[in-house]
Scaffold this active site. Structure first.
Site, PDB file in Angstrom:
ATOM      1  N   LYS A  87       0.854  -1.193   0.000  1.00 16.48           N
ATOM      2  CA  LYS A  87       0.000   0.000   0.000  1.00 16.48           C
ATOM      3  C   LYS A  87       0.887   1.239   0.000  1.00 16.48           C
ATOM      4  O   LYS A  87       1.744   1.400   0.887  1.00 16.48           O
ATOM      5  CB  LYS A  87      -0.895  -0.044   1.236  1.00 16.48           C
ATOM      6  CG  LYS A  87      -2.169   0.739   1.131  1.00 16.48           C
ATOM      7  CD  LYS A  87      -3.075   0.388   2.302  1.00 16.48           C
ATOM      8  CE  LYS A  87      -4.312   1.236   2.323  1.00 16.48           C
ATOM      9  NZ  LYS A  87      -5.081   1.043   3.565  1.00 16.48           N
TER      10      LYS A  87
HETATM   11  O1  G3P Z   1      -8.948   2.270   4.540  1.00 15.13           O
HETATM   12  C1  G3P Z   1      -8.897   3.579   4.957  1.00 15.13           C
HETATM   13  C2  G3P Z   1      -9.641   3.715   6.232  1.00 15.13           C
HETATM   14  O2  G3P Z   1      -9.069   2.936   7.231  1.00 15.13           O
HETATM   15  C3  G3P Z   1      -9.822   5.091   6.702  1.00 15.13           C
HETATM   16  O3  G3P Z   1     -10.997   5.085   7.402  1.00 15.13           O
HETATM   17  O4  G3P Z   1     -12.662   5.901   8.968  1.00 15.13           O
HETATM   18  O5  G3P Z   1     -10.244   6.532   9.251  1.00 15.13           O
HETATM   19  O6  G3P Z   1     -11.589   7.488   7.400  1.00 15.13           O
HETATM   20  P1  G3P Z   1     -11.383   6.326   8.302  1.00 15.13           P
END
Ligand code: G3P
Length: 216
Positions: A87
């Site tokens: 990634k």
């Molecule tokens: O895969 C990306 C994700 O983990 C981000 O999620 O909820 O932190 O925006 P969030």
């Protein structure tokens, strides 16, 4: 559409995997830190454990931001297991590194994507997956699902093979909307996956069937 779980929590990964519908796992530095994974050895071991738990693509994120360092770190991550997908952040050195990984048979997931322009660049570099962050766009008053639809349209017109991996999913409706918009993959927290099960009429109907079954 493939289902990935977006967590480094082993209990959540096992629970989703037990459902029999899990195709892979994504993590990021914030999710790893949340589980208390610290130090290079612990990080590599944690990815190895996830690869042993789930038979599917496992995204492991580089912590470097310069080309040479991203390549060096990505090689180490890719060597953990054949299912590892490296990634890489959507930055200039990241795009260069994705092109190098593509040319050298290492699969990639381009992360922190918030625009169609970024999606075009990542596809040109040959990214295996592209991770637009739906929830974070919604947080800033832009429609995250609209971006998925726009990228799906561009990729279809242009014949790009990069798979759209909708990330930063916050609820079950996000999953449904991303499926409609043409996402190839949704990576979701366990709660959002389990939320897909829920409907009050299912619960009411089942309670009635169980009651009536006693009369049979
Ligand atoms: O895969 C990306 C994700 O983990 C981000 O999620 O909820 O932190 O925006 P969030």
């Amino acid at each position: 559409m493939k289902f990935f779980i977006d967590t480094a929590n082993l209990a959540h990964i096992k629970e989703a995997n037990d459902l029999g519908i899990l195709d892979g796992v994504t993590t990021n530095p914030s999710l790893m830190a949340k589980e208390g994974i610290k130090g290079n050895e612990a990080i590599l071991n944690h990815y190895k454990t996830i690869c042993e738990l789930v038979d599917g693509d496992i995204s492991a994120e580089v912590l470097s931001v310069t080309y040479d360092e991203i390549i060096a770190e990505g090689k180490i991550l890719a060597a953990i297991h054949p299912n590892i997908v490296v990634k890489v952040p959507m930055i200039k050195d990241g795009i260069k590194a994705i092109k190098w990984f593509t040319d050298n048979g290492i699969r990639t997931n381009c992360t922190l994507v918030f625009s169609a322009g970024q999606a075009i660049l990542a596809a040109k570099a040959g990214a295996t997956y592209l991770s637009p962050f739906i929830g974070r766009l919604d947080d800033t008053n832009w429609d995250g699902v609209d971006l998925i639809a726009q990228i799906a349209n561009i990729y279809a017109i242009q014949g790009f093979e990069t798979q759209i991996l909708a990330a930063s999913i916050r609820n079950p409706l996000h999953i449904v909307k991303c499926a409609e918009a043409g996402a190839d993959v949704c990576t979701c927290p366990l709660n959002s996956i389990l939320g897909l099960l829920k409907h009050p009429l299912t619960d009411i109907g089942l309670a009635q069937f169980i009651e009536d079954a006693k009369k049979m």
